[in-house]
Write a protein that holds these residues in place. Structure first.
Motif, short mmCIF file in Angstrom:
data_model
loop_
_atom_site.label_atom_id
_atom_site.label_comp_id
_atom_site.label_asym_id
_atom_site.label_seq_id
_atom_site.Cartn_x
_atom_site.Cartn_y
_atom_site.Cartn_z
N ALA A 346 59.82 66.76 8.79
CA ALA A 346 60.15 66.43 7.40
C ALA A 346 61.23 65.36 7.33
N GLU A 347 62.21 65.50 8.20
CA GLU A 347 63.32 64.53 8.23
C GLU A 347 62.81 63.15 8.65
N ARG A 348 62.00 63.13 9.68
CA ARG A 348 61.49 61.87 10.21
C ARG A 348 60.62 61.14 9.20
N LEU A 349 59.86 61.92 8.42
CA LEU A 349 58.96 61.33 7.44
C LEU A 349 59.64 60.99 6.12
N GLY A 350 60.88 61.40 5.97
CA GLY A 350 61.62 61.09 4.75
C GLY A 350 61.32 62.00 3.58
N TYR A 351 60.79 63.20 3.83
CA TYR A 351 60.51 64.15 2.77
C TYR A 351 61.73 65.04 2.53
N SER A 352 62.05 65.26 1.28
CA SER A 352 63.14 66.20 0.97
C SER A 352 62.70 67.60 1.35
N HIS A 353 63.62 68.40 1.87
CA HIS A 353 63.24 69.71 2.38
C HIS A 353 64.40 70.68 2.27
N MET A 354 64.09 71.95 2.38
CA MET A 354 65.11 72.99 2.39
C MET A 354 64.56 74.20 3.14
N ASP A 355 65.47 74.98 3.73
CA ASP A 355 65.08 76.24 4.34
C ASP A 355 64.70 77.23 3.25
N ILE A 356 63.71 78.07 3.54
CA ILE A 356 63.22 79.00 2.53
C ILE A 356 62.71 80.25 3.21
N VAL A 357 62.78 81.36 2.50
CA VAL A 357 62.18 82.62 2.93
C VAL A 357 60.85 82.79 2.20
N SER A 358 59.80 83.09 2.94
CA SER A 358 58.49 83.28 2.30
C SER A 358 58.52 84.55 1.47
N GLY A 359 58.11 84.42 0.21
CA GLY A 359 58.08 85.57 -0.67
C GLY A 359 56.81 86.38 -0.56
N ALA A 360 55.81 85.88 0.16
CA ALA A 360 54.52 86.56 0.29
C ALA A 360 54.24 86.83 1.75
N GLY A 361 53.30 87.74 2.00
CA GLY A 361 52.85 87.98 3.34
C GLY A 361 51.80 86.96 3.75
N HIS A 362 51.77 86.62 5.04
CA HIS A 362 50.83 85.63 5.55
C HIS A 362 50.36 86.04 6.94
N ASP A 363 49.22 85.50 7.35
CA ASP A 363 48.72 85.79 8.69
C ASP A 363 49.74 85.41 9.76
N ALA A 364 50.50 84.35 9.51
CA ALA A 364 51.52 83.92 10.47
C ALA A 364 52.53 85.03 10.76
N CYS A 365 52.75 85.91 9.80
CA CYS A 365 53.73 86.98 10.00
C CYS A 365 53.28 87.92 11.11
N TRP A 366 51.99 88.19 11.23
CA TRP A 366 51.48 89.03 12.32
C TRP A 366 51.50 88.28 13.64
N ILE A 367 51.05 87.02 13.63
CA ILE A 367 50.97 86.26 14.88
C ILE A 367 52.35 86.01 15.45
N ASN A 368 53.34 85.96 14.59
CA ASN A 368 54.72 85.74 15.02
C ASN A 368 55.20 86.81 16.00
N ASP A 369 54.60 87.99 15.95
CA ASP A 369 54.97 89.04 16.90
C ASP A 369 54.49 88.73 18.31
N LEU A 370 53.51 87.82 18.43
CA LEU A 370 52.90 87.55 19.73
C LEU A 370 53.27 86.19 20.30
N TYR A 371 53.31 85.18 19.44
CA TYR A 371 53.45 83.80 19.90
C TYR A 371 54.41 83.04 18.99
N PRO A 372 55.02 81.94 19.51
CA PRO A 372 55.91 81.13 18.67
C PRO A 372 55.17 80.64 17.42
#
Length: 416
Positions: A346-372
């Motif tokens: 995001a920084e390299r491309l010049g897009y404005s950005h901010m850290d955020i906590v996901s308010g919803a559940g996602h498939d990534a939340c399960w996979i995060n237990d196994l892989y980066p």
């Protein structure tokens, strides 16, 4: 080849056209989509996606729970793949972008790499996870949960919808039961692009949400039991009104969430009232409490507060209370290196950005237990999602997919 140049971007028109083409399948009644999992519309959407993947030169694998994996080969046959994707199924009154942006954004980054003849050391796989929404077959994120070992395949296949149809039977009926064992695939990393489904990014004027954590979730199915009786002839002091118990607990859930600010939410969603007649005092109400926060201790304390206070509120009005947890996952903290790749992109491309906590559940939340794992979010208008009026701008979609492209190229390692 070194770090990808900031001028390297996806084809925004092609991405947007793909989103609009997919939205033609399973149209809703108010401009959105009704492409619930394992319906004929879901199958049609899968076929469209599979055709696009074939045109892009990708090989397709499908596992026993219907997850689709479209792979672009890397230069190193021993390197584990980098995965990208989300889901194509929708809510009954869903929008055109929830989940779909992540899948088609992943396909678009492959098309861009093909256009520019860019090769990566690691293969790249675009995944469509089955039944992320969980609206027809509970729980949500069912297939990624089986992949991650949270549920057994047999248990998932035995889930039934409101008409009593089994998940496994419907998967076979629509022709998308594969032969790959679920969970056998290994990953180098996974990135999921998704709309925020909340109002923060738009309110803050940011193009990109760098997701550092996901919210943990508890779904608590509650049953309040009173006594059915005539609404006109039963004296007020003699009523055992289960609906009143629902009302008291609704306010209790709201207060528990407010007491645990910031980044804590709670509400009652699904409600069944029995006998649901206009002139009968409800004798039973069954409803689901949804509580979420990104801190495990806080989440557990919120559930404990509900379990401690709700029984007494009900006893005070002469009704009984019972509850059990029917869906849950603990708050994930996403991989620092993958999160860093998103932030750097995001920084390299010049897009404005901010850290955020996901308010919803996602498939990534399960996979995060196994892989980066990491997630990228783009804004949505007024934070509205799970609604046919869900909307994003083309620029937001392009920004999110640009960041996905660069984070994946960095992680998959571009080679000369």
């Amino acid at each position: 080849m070194g770090s990808p140049g900031k001028n390297l971007r996806i084809d925004g028109d092609r991405l947007w056209n793909s989103l609009m083409d997919m939205a033609q399948i399973g149209p809703g009644v108010a401009g959105g989509n009704n492409r619930q999992t394992l319906t004929d519309a879901d199958s049609e959407g899968r076929h469209l996606f599979a055709g696009w993947c074939k045109d892009a030169g990708l090989s397709m694998g499908v596992d026993e729970i219907g997850n689709m994996f479209a792979q672009r080969e890397g230069t190193d046959p021993d390197a584990l793949p980098v995965y990208v994707g989300s889901h194509l199924d929708t809510q009954p009154t869903g929008g055109k972008y929830d989940g779909v942006l992540g899948v088609l954004g992943g396909l678009e980054l492959i098309r861009t790499l093909n256009d520019l003849d860019i090769k990566t050391k690691h293969p790249i796989v675009v995944v469509n996870w089955t039944n992320e929404e969980g609206t027809r077959f509970a729980p949500a994120m069912l297939a990624s949960g089986v992949f991650a070992g949270k549920h057994t395949l047999d248990w998932a296949n035995d889930r039934v919808d409101a008409q009593g149809k089994r998940f496994g039977d419907e998967l076979e009926r629509i022709g998308w039961k594969g032969d790959e064992p679920v969970g056998d695939r290994k990953m180098h990393a996974l990135f999921e692009l998704h709309i925020e489904q909340g109002p923060i990014l738009e309110a803050e004027g940011r193009d990109i949400g760098v997701v550092t954590h996901g919210q943990g979730l508890r779904w608590i199915e509650c049953t309040v039991t009173g006594k059915e009786s005539h609404t006109g002839s039963t004296p007020m002091p003699m009523r055992r009104n289960a609906g009143r118990g629902l009302a008291l607990i609704t306010e209790l859930v709201h207060q528990i969430a407010m007491d645990n600010q910031p980044n804590a939410v709670g509400a009652i969603g699904h409600i069944d009232v029995y006998p649901n007649s206009r002139n009968i005092i409800p004798g039973k109400v069954v409803f689901t409490v949804d509580m979420r926060t990104h801190l495990l201790d806080k989440l557990n304390a919120m559930v404990d507060a509900l379990m401690a206070k709700a029984p007494q509120l009900c006893a005070d009005i002469g009704v009984d209370f019972h509850a059990e947890i029917v869906g849950q996952f603990d708050p994930p903290a996403f991989d620092e290196a993958c999160v860093g790749a998103v932030r750097d992109a995001a920084e390299r491309l010049g897009y404005s950005h901010m850290d955020i906590v996901s308010g919803a559940g996602h498939d990534a939340c399960w996979i995060n237990d196994l892989y980066p794992t990491a997630m990228i979010m783009c804004p949505c208008v007024d934070g509205l999602s799970h609604n046919e009026a869900e909307e994003i701008t083309k620029d937001w979609a392009v920004a999110g997919t640009d960041v996905l492209l660069h984070a994946v190229m960095e992680t998959a390692v571009v080679v000369d």
